[in-house]
Write a protein that holds these residues in place. Structure first.
Motif, PDB file in Angstrom:
ATOM      1  N   GLN A  27      64.649  31.350   4.300  1.00 52.84           N
ATOM      2  CA  GLN A  27      63.744  30.573   3.403  1.00 52.84           C
ATOM      3  C   GLN A  27      62.339  30.529   3.933  1.00 52.84           C
ATOM      4  O   GLN A  27      61.304  30.507   3.042  1.00 52.84           O
ATOM      5  CB  GLN A  27      64.506  29.220   3.052  1.00 52.84           C
ATOM      6  N   LYS A  28      62.354  30.357   5.194  1.00 54.85           N
ATOM      7  CA  LYS A  28      61.002  30.154   5.757  1.00 54.85           C
ATOM      8  C   LYS A  28      60.003  31.087   5.714  1.00 54.85           C
ATOM      9  O   LYS A  28      58.728  31.196   5.683  1.00 54.85           O
ATOM     10  CB  LYS A  28      61.288  29.539   7.361  1.00 54.85           C
ATOM     11  N   SER A  29      60.732  32.532   5.807  1.00 52.95           N
ATOM     12  CA  SER A  29      59.929  33.756   5.608  1.00 52.95           C
ATOM     13  C   SER A  29      59.401  33.785   4.356  1.00 52.95           C
ATOM     14  O   SER A  29      58.113  34.247   4.268  1.00 52.95           O
ATOM     15  CB  SER A  29      60.741  35.101   5.938  1.00 52.95           C
ATOM     16  N   ILE A  30      60.332  33.312   3.275  1.00 51.16           N
ATOM     17  CA  ILE A  30      59.366  33.462   1.851  1.00 51.16           C
ATOM     18  C   ILE A  30      58.487  32.462   1.741  1.00 51.16           C
ATOM     19  O   ILE A  30      57.570  32.666   1.213  1.00 51.16           O
ATOM     20  CB  ILE A  30      60.596  33.303   0.870  1.00 51.16           C
ATOM     21  N   ARG A  31      58.645  31.231   2.138  1.00 51.55           N
ATOM     22  CA  ARG A  31      57.788  30.038   2.218  1.00 51.55           C
ATOM     23  C   ARG A  31      56.370  30.386   2.735  1.00 51.55           C
ATOM     24  O   ARG A  31      55.385  30.151   2.286  1.00 51.55           O
ATOM     25  CB  ARG A  31      58.445  29.084   2.989  1.00 51.55           C
ATOM     26  N   GLY A  32      56.743  31.275   3.900  1.00 49.91           N
ATOM     27  CA  GLY A  32      55.591  31.578   4.698  1.00 49.91           C
ATOM     28  C   GLY A  32      54.753  33.041   4.234  1.00 49.91           C
ATOM     29  O   GLY A  32      54.023  33.527   4.947  1.00 49.91           O
ATOM     30  N   SER A  33      55.417  33.180   2.956  1.00 54.23           N
ATOM     31  CA  SER A  33      54.675  34.934   2.410  1.00 54.23           C
ATOM     32  C   SER A  33      54.956  35.920   3.267  1.00 54.23           C
ATOM     33  O   SER A  33      54.124  36.900   3.126  1.00 54.23           O
ATOM     34  CB  SER A  33      53.349  34.285   1.825  1.00 54.23           C
ATOM     35  N   ASP A  34      55.656  36.134   4.060  1.00 54.81           N
ATOM     36  CA  ASP A  34      55.900  37.226   5.038  1.00 54.81           C
ATOM     37  C   ASP A  34      57.087  37.982   4.234  1.00 54.81           C
ATOM     38  O   ASP A  34      58.067  37.892   4.411  1.00 54.81           O
ATOM     39  CB  ASP A  34      56.213  36.799   6.231  1.00 54.81           C
ATOM     40  N   VAL A  35      56.593  39.160   3.422  1.00 55.56           N
ATOM     41  CA  VAL A  35      57.626  39.747   2.476  1.00 55.56           C
ATOM     42  C   VAL A  35      58.499  40.663   3.225  1.00 55.56           C
ATOM     43  O   VAL A  35      59.564  41.040   2.943  1.00 55.56           O
ATOM     44  CB  VAL A  35      56.700  40.609   1.635  1.00 55.56           C
ATOM     45  N   HIS A  36      57.961  41.071   4.804  1.00 57.80           N
ATOM     46  CA  HIS A  36      58.813  41.989   5.284  1.00 57.80           C
ATOM     47  C   HIS A  36      59.836  41.077   6.098  1.00 57.80           C
ATOM     48  O   HIS A  36      61.099  41.770   5.908  1.00 57.80           O
ATOM     49  CB  HIS A  36      57.754  42.602   6.309  1.00 57.80           C
ATOM     50  N   ALA A  37      59.601  39.936   6.698  1.00 56.37           N
ATOM     51  CA  ALA A  37      60.651  39.160   7.284  1.00 56.37           C
ATOM     52  C   ALA A  37      61.719  38.637   6.142  1.00 56.37           C
ATOM     53  O   ALA A  37      62.704  38.719   6.515  1.00 56.37           O
ATOM     54  CB  ALA A  37      60.200  38.216   7.951  1.00 56.37           C
ATOM     55  N   SER A  38      61.053  38.537   5.221  1.00 57.50           N
ATOM     56  CA  SER A  38      61.941  37.982   3.839  1.00 57.50           C
ATOM     57  C   SER A  38      63.076  39.023   3.880  1.00 57.50           C
ATOM     58  O   SER A  38      64.235  38.701   3.245  1.00 57.50           O
ATOM     59  CB  SER A  38      61.192  37.768   2.879  1.00 57.50           C
ATOM     60  N   LEU A  39      62.661  40.270   3.453  1.00 53.50           N
ATOM     61  CA  LEU A  39      63.697  41.197   3.248  1.00 53.50           C
ATOM     62  C   LEU A  39      64.579  41.525   4.359  1.00 53.50           C
ATOM     63  O   LEU A  39      65.529  41.799   4.008  1.00 53.50           O
ATOM     64  CB  LEU A  39      62.778  42.611   2.955  1.00 53.50           C
ATOM     65  N   TYR A  40      63.953  41.499   5.574  1.00 51.49           N
ATOM     66  CA  TYR A  40      64.991  41.572   7.144  1.00 51.49           C
ATOM     67  C   TYR A  40      66.115  40.725   6.674  1.00 51.49           C
ATOM     68  O   TYR A  40      67.144  41.037   6.891  1.00 51.49           O
ATOM     69  CB  TYR A  40      64.273  41.393   8.134  1.00 51.49           C
ATOM     70  N   TYR A  41      65.675  39.430   6.541  1.00 48.69           N
ATOM     71  CA  TYR A  41      66.991  38.344   6.714  1.00 48.69           C
ATOM     72  C   TYR A  41      67.556  38.422   5.452  1.00 48.69           C
ATOM     73  O   TYR A  41      68.952  38.231   5.503  1.00 48.69           O
ATOM     74  CB  TYR A  41      66.334  36.810   6.650  1.00 48.69           C
ATOM     75  N   LEU A  42      67.097  38.920   4.127  1.00 50.04           N
ATOM     76  CA  LEU A  42      67.734  39.342   3.259  1.00 50.04           C
ATOM     77  C   LEU A  42      69.031  40.347   3.441  1.00 50.04           C
ATOM     78  O   LEU A  42      70.185  39.965   3.178  1.00 50.04           O
ATOM     79  CB  LEU A  42      67.188  39.812   2.084  1.00 50.04           C
ATOM     80  N   GLY A  43      68.443  41.276   4.360  1.00 50.98           N
ATOM     81  CA  GLY A  43      69.256  42.257   4.627  1.00 50.98           C
ATOM     82  C   GLY A  43      70.572  41.768   5.385  1.00 50.98           C
ATOM     83  O   GLY A  43      71.673  42.089   5.202  1.00 50.98           O
ATOM     84  N   LEU A  44      70.322  41.074   6.333  1.00 53.98           N
ATOM     85  CA  LEU A  44      71.147  40.461   7.176  1.00 53.98           C
ATOM     86  C   LEU A  44      72.286  39.583   6.353  1.00 53.98           C
ATOM     87  O   LEU A  44      73.614  39.746   6.720  1.00 53.98           O
ATOM     88  CB  LEU A  44      70.615  39.412   8.221  1.00 53.98           C
ATOM     89  N   LEU A  45      71.792  38.743   5.465  1.00 55.77           N
ATOM     90  CA  LEU A  45      72.670  38.192   4.821  1.00 55.77           C
ATOM     91  C   LEU A  45      73.472  38.933   3.865  1.00 55.77           C
ATOM     92  O   LEU A  45      74.605  38.649   3.550  1.00 55.77           O
ATOM     93  CB  LEU A  45      72.000  36.940   3.904  1.00 55.77           C
ATOM     94  N   VAL A  46      72.930  39.974   3.329  1.00 52.67           N
ATOM     95  CA  VAL A  46      73.589  40.832   2.443  1.00 52.67           C
ATOM     96  C   VAL A  46      74.753  41.636   3.159  1.00 52.67           C
ATOM     97  O   VAL A  46      75.871  41.980   2.702  1.00 52.67           O
ATOM     98  CB  VAL A  46      72.619  42.015   1.849  1.00 52.67           C
ATOM     99  N   GLU A  47      74.470  41.894   4.641  1.00 49.25           N
ATOM    100  CA  GLU A  47      75.457  42.426   5.467  1.00 49.25           C
ATOM    101  C   GLU A  47      76.650  41.655   5.507  1.00 49.25           C
ATOM    102  O   GLU A  47      77.663  42.038   6.035  1.00 49.25           O
ATOM    103  CB  GLU A  47      74.920  42.909   6.744  1.00 49.25           C
ATOM    104  N   THR A  48      76.550  40.261   5.709  1.00 50.47           N
ATOM    105  CA  THR A  48      77.696  39.278   5.837  1.00 50.47           C
ATOM    106  C   THR A  48      78.473  39.368   4.318  1.00 50.47           C
ATOM    107  O   THR A  48      79.662  39.052   4.520  1.00 50.47           O
ATOM    108  CB  THR A  48      77.070  37.947   5.856  1.00 50.47           C
TER     109      THR A  48
END
Length: 402
Positions: free
Chosen positions: A239-260
């Motif tokens: 959430q903080k990466s999306i809020r901070g407009s960092d698209v690359h970090a947002s996708l990375y953490y999405l990937g981590l959550l997808v892997e769960t």
């Protein structure tokens, strides 16, 4: 036929079912139904691999009743007709209906009268919420039971069951390999058994290690345990990466959550983000997020990653505003801490003094709506984004009329 391990280990009695302690056990509803030798039509719903089919088969096995299985996707109307004729012959039958949410209208119309008459006792199985996905006429004739995700303890029980059963002779599973299996199971018992069985036959020593499991599953130990801090830190960072407009970090953490494998937490978090962090700066994102969530849930993993990635990119690069959250929080704070007073008398129900805005030019009339004690409060403070500039102009125009 060489049956999979999951079939070989399938319980024949309800008490052998792993998990679902809210339904199975002393004085629990499904156990009591069997003890009283009584069965009603029901729908079992929950995520894949947590025991829906197992429970259905354990019920009919223990009650020793005639039953047939039917898959709403694969089987045809002809198959259904055969089941009905057989039910008439036996003066009643249990129908285990898999993927009941996919039953088309023709088959639903055929099923209803037999449910109504009691000729068919239905055990419907679905991964979809029946309150949204199943015909209300069928739903109203069934008792609905939600199955819960299996706990880590349940998964450990299943792993030990494999070892103790000796179906896979001389199997040995390292303790860290057990943790790997648990952390990558997505609470799916079927996937646990399948992974163990593949690993068992993938090496001649039948010794299962983390390295072996990683080579099979393609997942490394970076996967985060849902009961550990890393999981909740990833959700927060997402959430903080999306809020901070960092698209690359947002996708990375999405990937981590997808892997769960936990789509639900991603969808819930996106529903929060779009209103908490995007808000009035880009209100069109609300329906877009809903559409992406619906697609993700309908598709399931791995395809769900695609609509989720699309919407995360848009959210990260969208203008941001928390003005709506700040506004309602200020209202709630005043309600809790100030003497507010009552609704002004001229806008109470059926007041003759109420001025109906549509009777006035431009559908607006100067009139007090807030209670006297807070009539000068300003709760909404627009931010300086394109959309809220328009809202600010409208507010200013109305204030000038006053």
């Amino acid at each position: 036929m060489n049956e999979p391990l999951a079939i070989k280990l399938r319980p024949t009695k309800l008490e052998e079912v792993i998990g679902q302690k809210h339904l199975i056990g002393k004085n629990k509803i499904l156990t009591n139904l069997l003890q009283n030798k009584k069965l009603f039509s029901m729908i079992l719903y929950g995520n894949p691999g947590i025991g829906k089919t197992t429970i259905a088969h354990a019920i009919v096995s223990e009650l020793n009743v005639k039953y047939r299985t039917f898959n709403a996707v694969i089987n045809t109307k002809k198959d259904f007709d055969i089941i009905i004729e057989e039910a008439k012959l036996y003066q009643g039958m249990v129908l285990i209906l898999d993927e009941i949410h996919r039953l088309n209208k023709d088959k639903q119309d055929l099923l209803l009268p037999y449910l109504e008459s009691g000729l068919i006792t239905l055990i419907g199985l679905t991964t979809s919420n029946p309150y949204h996905a199943i015909n209300p006429a069928i739903r109203s004739r069934c008792q609905i039971f939600e199955l819960k995700d299996l706990s880590d303890e349940d998964i450990n029980t299943a792993i030990n069951k494999v070892i103790n059963s000796n179906i896979l002779e001389n199997i040995k599973i390292d303790s860290d390999a057990k943790n790997f299996i648990k952390n990558n199971s997505n609470h799916d018992l079927r996937s646990v058994y399948n992974l163990i069985e593949i690993a068992y036959y993938a090496n001649n020593s039948h010794h299962i290690t983390t390295k072996l499991l990683e080579s099979i599953s393609g997942k490394s130990n970076i996967i985060i345990d849902k009961n550990e801090d890393g999981y909740y830190n990833a959700i927060s960072a997402f959430q903080k990466s999306i809020r901070g407009s960092d698209v690359h970090a947002s996708l990375y953490y999405l990937g981590l959550l997808v892997e769960t494998g936990d789509i639900d937490i991603i969808c819930r978090r996106l529903s929060v983000i779009v209103y908490e962090d995007i808000g009035l700066a880009n209100p069109s994102m609300g329906p877009k997020v809903d559409a992406a969530i619906n697609s993700a849930l309908r598709l399931g993993l791995p395809e769900a990653r695609i609509p989720l990635a699309c919407i995360v990119i848009e959210l990260a690069l969208s203008p941001k505003s928390n003005s709506a959250e700040a506004s309602i929080d200020k209202v709630l704070n005043d309600i809790h801490t100030k003497k507010i007073g009552g609704v002004p008398k001229h806008i109470i129900n059926h007041s003759p003094d109420y001025k109906y805005p549509h009777d006035y030019p431009n559908d607006y009339v100067n009139q007090q709506y807030l209670p006297d004690e807070i009539k000068k409060e300003k709760y909404y403070v627009p931010k300086n984004n394109k959309n809220e500039k328009i809202l600010k102009e409208i507010m200013t125009k109305l204030e000038n009329i006053k």
